[in-house]
Design an enzyme around this catalytic site. Structure first.
Site, PDB file in Angstrom:
ATOM      1  N   SER A 180       0.826  -1.198   0.000  1.00 17.24           N
ATOM      2  CA  SER A 180       0.000   0.000   0.000  1.00 17.24           C
ATOM      3  C   SER A 180       0.873   1.266   0.000  1.00 17.24           C
ATOM      4  O   SER A 180       1.752   1.412  -0.840  1.00 17.24           O
ATOM      5  CB  SER A 180      -0.956  -0.046   1.197  1.00 17.24           C
ATOM      6  OG  SER A 180      -1.918   0.985   1.130  1.00 17.24           O
ATOM      7  N   ASP A 362      -7.889  -5.943  -6.222  1.00 16.07           N
ATOM      8  CA  ASP A 362      -7.699  -4.694  -5.470  1.00 16.07           C
ATOM      9  C   ASP A 362      -8.018  -3.511  -6.368  1.00 16.07           C
ATOM     10  O   ASP A 362      -7.475  -3.394  -7.468  1.00 16.07           O
ATOM     11  CB  ASP A 362      -6.254  -4.589  -4.983  1.00 16.07           C
ATOM     12  CG  ASP A 362      -5.964  -3.240  -4.332  1.00 16.07           C
ATOM     13  OD1 ASP A 362      -6.870  -2.692  -3.671  1.00 16.07           O
ATOM     14  OD2 ASP A 362      -4.838  -2.742  -4.488  1.00 16.07           O
ATOM     15  N   HIS A 415      -5.896  -6.042  -1.581  1.00 12.95           N
ATOM     16  CA  HIS A 415      -4.945  -4.949  -1.399  1.00 12.95           C
ATOM     17  C   HIS A 415      -3.699  -5.362  -0.621  1.00 12.95           C
ATOM     18  O   HIS A 415      -2.644  -4.740  -0.762  1.00 12.95           O
ATOM     19  CB  HIS A 415      -5.656  -3.800  -0.687  1.00 12.95           C
ATOM     20  CG  HIS A 415      -4.881  -2.528  -0.632  1.00 12.95           C
ATOM     21  ND1 HIS A 415      -4.346  -1.927  -1.758  1.00 12.95           N
ATOM     22  CD2 HIS A 415      -4.535  -1.730   0.420  1.00 12.95           C
ATOM     23  CE1 HIS A 415      -3.711  -0.820  -1.403  1.00 12.95           C
ATOM     24  NE2 HIS A 415      -3.801  -0.685  -0.099  1.00 12.95           N
TER      25      HIS A 415
END
Length: 437
Positions: A180, A362, A415
């Site tokens: 991320s 994601d 994610h």
């Protein structure tokens, strides 16, 4: 005389309190509240002080490799946000324990062993950063708020001090990993370590490469690629997508307010996707207070980490933070790296290996955007697009570039690695061992 005695006692007490919360403390943790029996792995927790006065106290969890800690790689794992505790990595993504998912009844949530911990093949440092994240704190008010480039320097300082106190790991192959928002910080950190090895800091860190999952790279680009991704996943119609392409010309974030037609189309797109869970689009958008919600595990973790006995077992400095929060997004922070692509380029030129992976479900940082910035590096291909397998099943797709960069998707992944633990572990195990996916 009495006053002198009292003053001396008070001074000594102050010194003892200072030393008890002083930097570079480390403790072995043999058991944890909520886990049945002794821990089946070696866990150390502690603080390393960084800054001129070591005012910033960075908290870490260190777990030795379960295979061969003397020779296995050492991995520093960072969580995103900025402001998400590294406990996210330890308990959900790639650590040896997880929170047991059961309805909260007022007692301490339980922990259970996991099957696909990356500590089976590497030792891992999980670091709470920036300051204000997890159990990390500052003893004084910070003069400058944390920033992307500043964190690269602070983490570099942390590593040198940590390795100075764990010299038995100084020769192990060293890697940095995260997901991320770490995509903004880790490439800069790798460059910082690389420069430090040549310029200032001895002994050098045995840096070999880095691994990034669904990494943020350039905010506007990451967001712009959500639209073609949404179209490819049948979340918006062909007609809306074609209109957006024609009128917005590929720019869907920070739209020129004079382009009212584009703004209207972006509004239509948002209506179609606002109830989509962008972290894993096939899971429901829900609140974490519902036991049926995937995010319920995060609520259980909050109860667990705020328990006094848990914090005592982890050797958290009493009174150093208020309530523990898994992701504290209110940290004052300067996003001073606008694009991490130049850092990737420099790190590849310097010869460091990298694995960039994307869960293909994601929508926070879609794989389309990740592929786009990798293509912009103009590296030649040495192994073109192909499936990578677990047994006789396709686990995702991969391609390998020159300059030691590889890209992989995780089929059905989200994610972070937590959504596909087996596939994530096998991918990591192969890459860290130098095997092709």
């Amino acid at each position: 005389m009495a006053n002198d005695y009292v003053s001396t006692v008070l001074l000594l007490l102050s010194l003892l309190i200072f030393l008890s919360q002083r930097t570079d403390s480390a403790s072995i943790v043999k058991s944890l509240p909520g886990f049945d029996g002794p821990l089946p792995f070696e866990l150390e927790t502690g603080y390393i002080g960084v800054g001129e006065e070591e005012e910033v106290q960075l908290f870490y969890y260190f777990i030795k490799s379960e295979r061969n800690p003397q020779e296995d790689p050492l991995l520093l794992w960072l969580s995103g946000g900025p402001g998400c505790s590294s406990i996210s990595g330890l308990l959900y993504e790639n650590g040896p324990v997880n929170v047991k998912i059961e309805v909260y009844n007022g007692t301490l949530p339980s922990l259970v062993s996991t099957t696909y911990s990356w500590t089976k093949v590497s030792s891992i440092i999980y670091l709470d950063q920036p300051v204000g994240t997890g159990f990390s704190y500052s003893r004084t008010k910070l003069v400058n708020k944390p920033s992307d480039s500043g964190e690269a320097k602070r983490i570099h300082e942390f590593l040198h001090k940590w390795l100075g106190k764990h010299q038995e790991f100084s020769s192990n192959p060293f890697y940095v990993g995260g997901d991320s928002y770490c995509g903004m910080v880790i490439p800069a950190l790798v460059q910082e370590i690389s420069k430090g090895n040549y310029v200032c800091c001895k002994p050098p860190i045995n840096l070999q490469g880095y691994i990034l999952g669904n990494p943020s790279t350039e905010n506007e680009v990451d967001i712009n690629y959500r639209i073609p991704y949404a179209h490819g996943m049948a979340l918006i119609s062909d007609e809306l997508y074609e209109s957006m392409k024609r009128i917005c010309k590929g720019k869907y974030e920070n739209v020129d307010p004079r382009n009212t037609k584009c703004l209207k189309l972006v509004g239509e797109y948002q209506k179609c996707t606002k109830r989509i869970n962008k972290a894993l689009i096939i899971t429901p958008e829900c609140v974490d207070t519902s036991p049926d919600c995937y995010m319920y595990r995060y609520l259980l973790t909050t109860y667990w980490a705020n328990d006094e006995n848990v914090q005592r077992a982890l050797h958290v400095n009493k009174g150093s933070i208020g309530e523990w929060v898994r992701c504290y997004f209110e940290i004052p922070y300067n996003h001073d790296i606008k694009s991490s692509v130049p850092y990737h380029m420099n790190n590849s030129i310097d010869g460091y290996a990298s694995l960039i992976f994307s869960g293909d479900h994601d929508m926070e940082v879609p794989y389309l955007g990740t592929q786009a910035w990798i293509r912009s590096l103009n590296y030649s291909l040495i192994d073109d697009w192909r499936p990578w397998m677990i047994g006789d099943q396709i686990a995702g797709y991969t391609r390998t570039y020159a300059n030691k960069m590889a890209f992989a998707t995780i089929k059905g992944g989200g994610h972070t690695p937590e959504y596909k633990p087996e596939e994530s572990y096998i991918m990591f195990q192969r890459w860290i061992s130098g095997q092709p996916l």
